[in-house]
Design an enzyme around this catalytic site. Structure first.
Site, PDB file in Angstrom:
ATOM      1  CG  ASP A 100      32.715  33.973  41.617  1.00 29.10           C
ATOM      2  OD1 ASP A 100      33.073  32.827  41.307  1.00 29.10           O
ATOM      3  OD2 ASP A 100      33.326  34.999  41.297  1.00 29.10           O
ATOM      4  CG  ASP A 116      29.355  40.587  46.981  1.00 31.82           C
ATOM      5  OD1 ASP A 116      29.609  40.552  48.184  1.00 31.82           O
ATOM      6  OD2 ASP A 116      29.953  39.917  46.122  1.00 31.82           O
ATOM      7  CD  GLU A 120      33.761  40.601  41.373  1.00 32.27           C
ATOM      8  OE1 GLU A 120      34.955  40.459  41.593  1.00 32.27           O
ATOM      9  OE2 GLU A 120      32.882  40.504  42.245  1.00 32.27           O
ATOM     10  CD  GLU A 121      28.979  41.131  42.558  1.00 30.42           C
ATOM     11  OE1 GLU A 121      28.230  40.285  42.037  1.00 30.42           O
ATOM     12  OE2 GLU A 121      29.902  40.829  43.329  1.00 30.42           O
ATOM     13  CG  ASP A 148      35.712  43.147  43.318  1.00 30.66           C
ATOM     14  OD1 ASP A 148      34.564  43.078  43.789  1.00 30.66           O
ATOM     15  OD2 ASP A 148      36.592  42.285  43.521  1.00 30.66           O
ATOM     16  CG  LEU A 175      32.218  43.868  49.723  1.00 27.37           C
ATOM     17  CD1 LEU A 175      32.524  45.307  50.106  1.00 27.37           C
ATOM     18  CD2 LEU A 175      30.953  43.446  50.423  1.00 27.37           C
ATOM     19  CG  ASP A 176      38.720  41.509  46.447  1.00 27.16           C
ATOM     20  OD1 ASP A 176      38.519  40.678  45.553  1.00 27.16           O
ATOM     21  OD2 ASP A 176      39.714  41.505  47.183  1.00 27.16           O
ATOM     22  CD  GLU A 215      38.818  40.219  41.559  1.00 31.26           C
ATOM     23  OE1 GLU A 215      39.089  39.429  40.631  1.00 31.26           O
ATOM     24  OE2 GLU A 215      38.156  39.886  42.557  1.00 31.26           O
TER      25      GLU A 215
HETATM   26  P1  AHG Z   1      35.252  38.415  45.154  1.00 30.58           P
HETATM   27  O1  AHG Z   1      34.858  38.366  46.591  1.00 30.58           O
HETATM   28  O2  AHG Z   1      35.221  39.815  44.603  1.00 30.58           O
HETATM   29  O3  AHG Z   1      34.531  37.430  44.280  1.00 30.58           O
HETATM   30  O4  AHG Z   1      36.825  38.059  45.045  1.00 30.58           O
HETATM   31  C1  AHG Z   1      37.350  36.947  45.695  1.00 30.58           C
HETATM   32  C2  AHG Z   1      38.668  36.639  45.072  1.00 30.58           C
HETATM   33  C3  AHG Z   1      39.872  37.347  45.684  1.00 30.58           C
HETATM   34  O5  AHG Z   1      39.633  38.431  46.458  1.00 30.58           O
HETATM   35  C4  AHG Z   1      40.556  36.263  46.464  1.00 30.58           C
HETATM   36  O6  AHG Z   1      41.935  36.461  46.476  1.00 30.58           O
HETATM   37  C5  AHG Z   1      40.168  35.012  45.747  1.00 30.58           C
HETATM   38  O7  AHG Z   1      38.919  35.251  45.171  1.00 30.58           O
HETATM   39  C6  AHG Z   1      40.075  33.818  46.628  1.00 30.58           C
HETATM   40  O8  AHG Z   1      39.817  32.707  45.854  1.00 30.58           O
HETATM   41  P2  AHG Z   1      40.008  31.211  46.404  1.00 30.58           P
HETATM   42  O9  AHG Z   1      38.975  31.043  47.470  1.00 30.58           O
HETATM   43  O10 AHG Z   1      39.813  30.350  45.213  1.00 30.58           O
HETATM   44  O11 AHG Z   1      41.421  31.128  46.950  1.00 30.58           O
HETATM   45 MN    MN Z   2      37.099  40.340  43.980  1.00 35.77          MN
HETATM   46 MN    MN Z   3      33.549  41.138  44.438  1.00 35.86          MN
END
Ligand code: AHG
Ligand code: MN
Ligand code: MN
Length: 334
Positions: free
Chosen positions: A63, A69, A92-93, A115, A117-118, A274
């Site tokens: 990602d 983050d 996660e990072e 994680d 920053l989620d 998560e």
């Molecule tokens: P992160 O920011 O730690 O990568 O997590 C994002 C995750 C989670 O928090 C969220 O519910 C989901 O990704 C959203 O994904 P979509 O945009 O695919 O729905």
């Molecule tokens: Mn997350």
């Molecule tokens: Mn994250």
């Protein structure tokens, strides 16, 4: 006026319930509370100090990484490294886990997964984000460095887990396996204060939470269940930050789903950082969490630090209902 109970005071009080406790876990939880305050400060002023936006790199699971983050990751690692109460972390990072040498020669028995920053895609638009963490007792020899097996433990082995939500107010929710309690940050005194004692999830609620944009990519049984939620006139809420969506559900009841899609055949969300910590919290509050194949999340043996799983988590009656839909429609051809 009720007397204020701070997070530190609460944690120390709880330690007295365990006569053999060494104080290490207490110290670790307090350190996470301190790291949360530091991250909170930066989240609040992110727009002012130019740490918004994409840092230009991809994280270990592919990602895009936001600058905040990285900042949150660094701060958490720094706090845990200096605390002396933790012998290794996995984030996660970061691609691999990071061993932490003993501070002043005292080996620690805990590892922390997080994680930092989620929901980081929400940062630029001032929408809630969070930090999620889990704590395990190491299983490898305490005198050597941490090993992979210390992190590859089932969620049932969690000693503690929690999350911090940087929302309209900042809240820290955690459990050590004896119920769930929530603390709101009072910025005027810089302390997390007990605000939600013994949180219990409602047995059902009026909300469902899923990225409906992927509807056509979901398997038939999930589509049927989502149709059912819609038939019941449940309200759809989806923030794109799992910690925020799960937080709403914890208080108001509901179900959160992240099924497999073509892009994410095993689901998108990470087991270690998560799904396990949030499943631990939700189960402790009386809820349920399972994969879309109906395996209990906390019973999964991890095989990869960045393993992804599908998830259905929330109010017990609603997760049970989803289970019935899966059992009824899974074998049916489209
Ligand atoms: P992160 O920011 O730690 O990568 O997590 C994002 C995750 C989670 O928090 C969220 O519910 C989901 O990704 C959203 O994904 P979509 O945009 O695919 O729905
Ligand atoms: Mn997350
Ligand atoms: Mn994250």
């Amino acid at each position: 006026m009720n007397r204020i109970v701070t997070l530190d005071e609460f944690i120390i009080r709880r330690q007295k319930d365990y006569p053999l406790a060494s104080g290490e876990l207490t110290g670790l939880l307090r350190d996470i509370g301190v790291a949360a305050k530091i991250v909170n400060r930066e989240v609040n002023k992110a727009g002012l100090v130019n740490i918004l936006g994409v840092a230009g790199a991809e994280n270990a699971t592919g990602d895009m990484v936001q600058k905040l983050d990285l900042y949150a990751n660094e701060k958490l690692i720094e706090c845990l490294r200096n605390s002396g109460e933790c012998c290794g972390i996995a984030s996660e990072e970061d691609e691999d886990f990071v061993p932490i040498p003993p501070v002043v020669g005292k080996p620690s028995k805990y590892v922390v997964v997080f994680d930092p920053l989620d929901g980081s895609s929400n940062i630029d638009v001032n929408v809630s984000v969070g930090t999620i963490f889990g704590i395990y007792r190491r299983v490898s020899d305490v005198d050597g460095p941490v090993q992979r097996e210390d992190f590859f433990q089932k969620g049932t082995e969690l000693v503690a887990a929690g999350y911090v939500l940087y929302g309209t107010s900042t809240l820290l929710v955690y459990s050590t396996g004896r119920g769930v309690n929530g603390f709101t940050l009072d910025p005027s005194i810089g302390e997390f204060c007990l605000s939600h004692q013994n949180i219990q999830i409602p047995s059902r609620g009026n909300y469902y939470s899923v990225n409906q944009g992927y509807y056509l990519k979901f398997d038939v049984e999930m589509r049927r269940y989502i149709d059912h939620c819609s038939d019941l006139n449940l309200r759809l809420r989806y923030i794109g930050s799992m910690v925020s969506d799960v937080h709403r559900m914890l208080f108001q009841g509901g179900i959160f789903l992240y099924p497999n899609t073509r892009k994410y055949p095993h689901g998108k969300l990470r087991l270690l950082y998560e799904c396990n910590p949030l499943s631990f919290i939700v189960e402790q509050a009386g809820g349920r969490a399972m994969t879309c194949n109906l395996d209990r999340i906390l019973d999964i043996s991890p095989v990869d630090l960045h393993q992804r799983v599908t998830i259905a988590i929330g109010s017990p009656d609603m997760v049970d209902e989803m289970k019935e839909f899966v059992m009824r429609y899974k074998a049916v051809p489209i």
